[in-house]
Design a protein around this motif. Structure first.
Motif, short mmCIF file in Angstrom:
data_model
loop_
_atom_site.label_atom_id
_atom_site.label_comp_id
_atom_site.label_asym_id
_atom_site.label_seq_id
_atom_site.Cartn_x
_atom_site.Cartn_y
_atom_site.Cartn_z
N GLY A 13 8.35 -2.48 -0.18
CA GLY A 13 8.34 -3.19 -1.45
C GLY A 13 8.14 -2.25 -2.62
N ASP A 14 8.77 -2.55 -3.75
CA ASP A 14 8.57 -1.76 -4.96
C ASP A 14 7.18 -2.04 -5.53
N GLY A 15 6.63 -1.04 -6.17
CA GLY A 15 5.35 -1.24 -6.84
C GLY A 15 5.53 -2.05 -8.11
N ASN A 40 0.52 -2.30 -5.47
CA ASN A 40 1.37 -1.55 -4.55
C ASN A 40 2.32 -2.48 -3.80
N GLY A 41 3.53 -1.98 -3.51
CA GLY A 41 4.47 -2.75 -2.70
C GLY A 41 4.05 -2.77 -1.24
N LYS A 62 19.26 -8.09 10.21
CA LYS A 62 19.39 -6.64 10.16
C LYS A 62 18.74 -6.03 8.92
N HIS A 63 18.26 -6.83 8.00
CA HIS A 63 17.64 -6.32 6.79
C HIS A 63 16.19 -6.81 6.70
N PHE A 64 15.30 -5.87 6.48
CA PHE A 64 13.88 -6.18 6.38
C PHE A 64 13.34 -5.53 5.12
N LYS A 65 12.96 -6.36 4.16
CA LYS A 65 12.45 -5.86 2.88
C LYS A 65 11.07 -6.43 2.63
N ALA A 66 10.11 -5.55 2.39
CA ALA A 66 8.75 -6.00 2.08
C ALA A 66 8.69 -6.49 0.64
N ALA A 67 7.65 -7.25 0.33
CA ALA A 67 7.51 -7.85 -0.99
C ALA A 67 7.08 -6.81 -2.02
N ARG A 68 7.36 -7.12 -3.28
CA ARG A 68 7.02 -6.24 -4.39
C ARG A 68 5.60 -6.53 -4.87
N GLY A 69 4.92 -5.49 -5.36
CA GLY A 69 3.59 -5.68 -5.93
C GLY A 69 3.68 -6.42 -7.26
N GLY A 119 5.69 1.19 1.10
CA GLY A 119 5.86 0.53 -0.18
C GLY A 119 5.55 1.47 -1.33
N GLY A 120 6.13 1.19 -2.50
CA GLY A 120 5.92 2.03 -3.67
C GLY A 120 4.57 1.77 -4.32
N ARG A 121 4.05 2.79 -4.99
CA ARG A 121 2.80 2.63 -5.72
C ARG A 121 3.03 1.82 -7.00
#
Length: 433
Positions: A13-15, A40-41, A62-69, A119-121
């Protein structure tokens, strides 16, 4: 349906973005900055679940995306960090980076986990940039982008005992009579196209997992036939039961079969040559089996006297119980194999020192009239910089100047108005007066 290979996309996930805000309470003049940091993401985490036995779920997703902060808030409140995305995988899953072909993780134990996309900060709010010289900054950072990559997942079945041998020698029949597994059985080659697992109850309180693996043919180590689709599963087994058609029903020589299969195992992996092996001399209820067994035993004793031979008939179940006892006894003498490879430590976040004066982490090259700067840390800085405010632009220019990039561009002939590109970001070089 059994699936032992899949290719998927994962992204952390994006921060969340930091916030520019100021205190505005009554009777608090010039309250100062009050913008909070973004959260944080979420990370994408693979976790082993022993209840899974196939990668079939990854055929449909086939696509796994974590949530954004969350974004930063006013009153110096930080945005909440996103929850991690937990992806359950079966034991025996090998995770490979599709771009580099590097093995990232070899997951074998229940509960074992690894972060495959960090995940991004979260971006810093303007409270982080307040200084005595600038007590009310209008600077806030964007959230960092989460890591992303394509992964190849390969499943190597986790079994104590693996049945190997040429096609149609009776491996599936043997598994069906010693366990509750119901593999497909037929009088033609390659009846078994995928591994079948069964739990074998020896009868004296002991049990083990047995895998009926697809039949081998010559050249399997080079991918001929089912080739590597079969051989990678053999790597997980602690004991090999080599099933031989001792009656030679298809006109092949039993000892020649034994030599060819073992040669394929050795050519695929030298470790398999050292794996403990029991020869199951099958189809002993058929004519010529006894004579062939005597000749097979004689020739085997000359080359591999330590190899155990157990005459059986999977159809009549003769000798099958003795085979199970020998397999269980052999397993008891073998310690648990160190199946886990060294995991790549993906959890360590790479932190670039953006304002370090003594680090030259960039390369300047020229493409026609454009100057191109290659620098991971500066590209990261660009993504985190909010160019909508003048203070943020000024800070970005100051960092480049402190890194010595301005001077380096001059030395390479950059003149006022020429284009400079960093990643996807372009700007004009301006000579300071």
């Amino acid at each position: 349906m059994f699936l032992d290979k899949a290719k998927i996309y994962v992204k952390g996930g994006d921060g969340g973005d930091g916030l520019v805000a100021f205190r505005r309470e009554k009777y608090v003049p010039e309250g100062g900055p009050a913008g909070g940091d973004g959260g944080n993401g979420g990370d994408v985490i693979f976790r082993v679940d022993e209840g899974l036995r196939t990668l079939i779920d990854f055929r449909y997703q086939k696509h796994f995306k974590a949530a954004r902060g969350e974004k930063g808030r006013n009153k110096s409140q930080h945005g909440a960090g996103a929850d991690d995305m937990i992806v359950k995988v079966p034991p025996g899953t090998v995770v490979i980076d599709d771009d580099t072909q590097e093995i990232l993780a070899d997951l074998t134990r229940h509960g074992q986990q690894v972060i495959v996309a960090r995940g991004g900060r979260g971006g810093r709010g303007n409270t982080r940039f307040a200084t005595p010289n600038n007590p009310a900054p209008e600077i806030a950072e964007n959230g960092e982008e989460g890591e992303e990559r394509w992964l190849v997942m390969e499943l190597k079945v986790m079994a104590d005992v693996g049945l190997v041998g040429f096609p149609s020698v009776g491996k599936s029949t043997l598994l069906s009579v010693v366990s509750a597994a119901q593999p497909k059985i037929g009088a033609y080659h390659f009846t078994t196209l995928t591994p079948n697992l069964g739990v074998v109850d020896v009868g004296d309180g002991r049990s083990f997992v047995m895998a009926d693996l697809p039949g081998l043919i010559e050249g399997a180590h080079q991918g001929v036939g089912l080739g590597h689709e079969f051989l990678r599963h053999v790597e997980r087994t602690r004991v090999i039961i080599h099933v031989i058609d001792m009656a030679g029903t298809e006109g092949r020589d039993p000892f020649d079969d034994w030599l060819k299969i073992n040669e394929e195992l050795k050519l695929y992996s030298a470790k398999l040559e050292e794996r403990p092996q029991i020869v199951a001399a099958n189809k002993m209820d058929m004519p010529e089996a006894e004579a062939n067994l005597a000749e097979f035993s004689r020739r085997l004793a000359e080359t591999h006297p330590e190899t155990r031979i157990v005459p059986i008939s999977a159809v009549t179940k003769s000798g099958v119980q003795e085979l199970l006892y020998k397999a269980a006894d052999l397993l008891a003498t073998i310690p648990e194999m160190p199946l886990v490879e060294d995991l790549v430590d993906l959890s360590e976040r790479k932190v670039y020192k953006l304002e370090a004066k003594d680090e030259e982490d960039y390369v300047i090259r020229r493409e026609n009239e454009t100057f191109v700067i290659d620098s991971p840390s500066i590209e990261k800085l660009i993504k985190r910089t909010n160019f909508s405010t003048q203070e943020s632009v000024t800070r970005f220019a100051r960092i480049l100047r402190k890194k010595g990039i301005d001077q380096a561009l001059r030395e390479r002939g950059a003149q006022d108005g020429q284009t400079v590109r960093i990643g996807d970001f372009e700007f004009e070089f301006v000579e300071r007066e």
